[in-house]
Design a protein around this motif. Sequence first.
Motif, PDB file in Angstrom:
ATOM      1  N   ASN A 125      -8.339  -0.065   5.146  1.00 14.22           N
ATOM      2  CA  ASN A 125      -7.609  -0.361   3.908  1.00 14.22           C
ATOM      3  C   ASN A 125      -7.163  -1.815   3.790  1.00 14.22           C
ATOM      4  N   VAL A 126      -7.309  -2.612   4.830  1.00 24.40           N
ATOM      5  CA  VAL A 126      -6.949  -4.039   4.777  1.00 24.40           C
ATOM      6  C   VAL A 126      -8.141  -4.845   5.282  1.00 24.40           C
ATOM      7  N   THR A 127      -8.650  -5.727   4.453  1.00 25.49           N
ATOM      8  CA  THR A 127      -9.815  -6.542   4.794  1.00 25.49           C
ATOM      9  C   THR A 127      -9.393  -8.005   4.907  1.00 25.49           C
ATOM     10  N   VAL A 128      -9.835  -8.634   5.999  1.00 23.23           N
ATOM     11  CA  VAL A 128      -9.608 -10.062   6.201  1.00 23.23           C
ATOM     12  C   VAL A 128     -10.962 -10.750   6.231  1.00 23.23           C
ATOM     13  N   LEU A 129     -11.064 -11.832   5.494  1.00 19.45           N
ATOM     14  CA  LEU A 129     -12.349 -12.510   5.321  1.00 19.45           C
ATOM     15  C   LEU A 129     -12.170 -14.010   5.460  1.00 19.45           C
ATOM     16  N   LYS A 130     -13.162 -14.631   6.082  1.00 15.64           N
ATOM     17  CA  LYS A 130     -13.219 -16.091   6.147  1.00 15.64           C
ATOM     18  C   LYS A 130     -14.558 -16.525   5.581  1.00 15.64           C
ATOM     19  N   TRP A 131     -14.490 -17.414   4.595  1.00 16.03           N
ATOM     20  CA  TRP A 131     -15.688 -17.864   3.893  1.00 16.03           C
ATOM     21  C   TRP A 131     -15.730 -19.383   3.920  1.00 16.03           C
ATOM     22  N   LYS A 132     -16.921 -19.907   4.177  1.00 14.38           N
ATOM     23  CA  LYS A 132     -17.100 -21.359   4.256  1.00 14.38           C
ATOM     24  C   LYS A 132     -17.651 -21.867   2.936  1.00 14.38           C
ATOM     25  N   ASP A 133     -16.832 -22.634   2.226  1.00 15.57           N
ATOM     26  CA  ASP A 133     -17.288 -23.327   1.021  1.00 15.57           C
ATOM     27  C   ASP A 133     -17.323 -24.813   1.366  1.00 15.57           C
ATOM     28  N   LYS A 134     -16.685 -25.643   0.599  1.00 17.42           N
ATOM     29  CA  LYS A 134     -16.526 -27.026   1.024  1.00 17.42           C
ATOM     30  C   LYS A 134     -15.585 -27.112   2.218  1.00 17.42           C
ATOM     31  N   ARG A 135     -14.728 -26.121   2.351  1.00 13.26           N
ATOM     32  CA  ARG A 135     -13.854 -25.980   3.505  1.00 13.26           C
ATOM     33  C   ARG A 135     -13.679 -24.498   3.778  1.00 13.26           C
ATOM     34  N   LEU A 151       0.821  -1.200   0.000  1.00 12.20           N
ATOM     35  CA  LEU A 151       0.000   0.000   0.000  1.00 12.20           C
ATOM     36  C   LEU A 151       0.861   1.260   0.000  1.00 12.20           C
ATOM     37  N   SER A 152       1.977   1.198   0.716  1.00 13.77           N
ATOM     38  CA  SER A 152       2.881   2.353   0.718  1.00 13.77           C
ATOM     39  C   SER A 152       3.547   2.554  -0.638  1.00 13.77           C
ATOM     40  N   ARG A 153       3.533   1.516  -1.491  1.00 10.28           N
ATOM     41  CA  ARG A 153       4.094   1.619  -2.844  1.00 10.28           C
ATOM     42  C   ARG A 153       2.997   1.690  -3.901  1.00 10.28           C
TER      43      ARG A 153
END
Length: 652
Positions: free
Chosen positions: A417-427, A378-380
């Motif tokens: 500015n930084v997003t962390v996500l956890k999504w459940k699919d088959k795993r 992001l700084s670059r």
Amino acid sequence: MARRIRDEDIRRILEDSDGEEEIIELLDQEEDLQDEEYQDDDDEDGEAYLEVGPVIEETVENIAREVQIGDVSGQPSNERVLDNPIRLPTPDVPSRAPVSRRRRRSTAPVDIAAEWSFEVKELSRKQFTGHEEPPRQQVLFDSDSDIYTIFRKIIDDDVINLMVQQTNLYAQRLLQEPGKPHSRKFRWSDVDEPEMLKFLGVIFLTGIIVFPTLECYWKKDDIYYHPLLHKINMSYNRFRLILRCWHFCDNNAPREENDRLYKISPLIDLIIGNSRTIYTPGQIIVVDESMVHFRGRLLFCQYIPSKTHKYGIKIYKLCSAEGYTWGYQIYSGQSVQVFGLDTSGSIVVTLAEGLLDEGRCMITDNYYTSVPLAEFLLSRNTDLCGTVNRKRRGLPKDVMDAKLATGEIAVKQKNENVTVLKWKDKRDVCALSTCHGKEMSPTSGRTPKLKPNMILSYNKGKKGIDVADQMASYNSPIRKTIIWYKKVAIDLLAIAVVNSTIIYNEMHPGSREKLTILAAHEAIVKMLLQPDLLHQETRSRTPQSQAGSSRSSELPGPSRLAVRDTINEEFSPRRLNFIEEEASSSIANADAAAEELFVVSHAKDSHDWEEYDDDELRRILEAYEEVNIVEENVTEDVEMIQTDQSVPDELI
């Protein structure tokens, strides 16, 4: 003074008594006192003892006295009563060894949860400025550029000169080493640029036409015989000799003490440098690793079970979304460390150094993705999107450990500015992005499925490395060898063909004009071998001077290449009879083919056979060309071999 009793003594005293349980309970209570200050004493034998409080000491003393007198219920005992009080030794547990009197440093834990918020805002891409000037490929090439012209921009004269100079230098040093009198190396003559190009053409040809061994390409057996290899004026011995001496650096040149890649570094710098100067990647770039298959002994050989080739040399690549290889770095256990980043993050920054600050989006997998890398990019002025390892430092634990049902997501954002996500699919799938929020979109296809945009962008961009590896694997000329840097060199040549094909197809957007990898290899091989092929074609099209002239003047008579390839081997007396029989059979076939061709050609009342589509005529002429032997030359060469058992210099 109280006498101290060791562990062995008190275990022996309490062995069959009911007071053992009370002693064990007392020890458990003492271990639970976390804030108690301990002291260590050393007796004459150097053993440390634990000082217990007066109440505990009195309790233990009473229990021990009861044990000596009898049991706890008051039954008499014949055992002698100890007059001295009992002092409990330190339990034999490693963690309770002599404790330092220094106070433990109390470190305040970093409150990671406070840095992350459940309030997630939609993020957008940085403004891309990499194409404000026309891309290099559009400046250097146009729709009239052929594939060979693009290829020679990557494998240019500097690359060929490097191969020629270092191959000749290595061969001269090899000749100074002792060897067998009849060794192939003593036939060495310096290679020049046209011959090196021809050598590369043969290497590419071995990827298009696959035979079990290199020797099979020059065999005249009906199973393996290929006329092209007998028209290029390069024998099997010459090819093997150049392949043996093929080199890319001066072994005696000064270098860093622990440089493990000095054998191949000059070639990498030239080829990858040329690839960078003729191509400007788009907005999406991707970093991942690939493997060059190798199972020999090598200090930095890797084992990656998830790869097609599990053992080999690991290569870090930076590619465009189309599969153009722009960055190339070999893992050797030595890497440049960027301040504030771990090793994997430093690799990403090193590969992309020339592409930062232009608003691109970097796609990485969970080996590279981290919060410090995202903040650095992001700084670059560069975005980051990729899967992330849930055990990485700095990630919100409540999101990483969330229990989700299929289709659900858990998401947090840091500093907007930084997003962390956890999504459940088959795993469970954990991802990090600096250009996405928590928005979701349906996939395309027969059965649309709702997925986070972060995951969709990752899947679309990540294929760049896979496409590059897949295309490089088609018609690959890599063969078994114990020399690791030659395998890497051939891998670089395959990458050069893939990069040339991508540029060519970009310059020819029409589907009918696009080239496949096989077509690109074929066109490049023909151009690399073109001087010899044109020479052979010119000789084959020489018009007949007279109708009644000799067979050598009437018909296209190829040179003595077939004989040269035969007698160029190291002959033994047992092979002389075989050569004579083969020569006699070839002469008979040549005579028969010549007579039949003469009759048919005159029946057509023309000497230019290419004007006719008569299959029978073409079959006869091809049979004659495959024989490729003139009676007088065969007889002369066989007589030379029988007389002095040596190969004439002009035939080598």
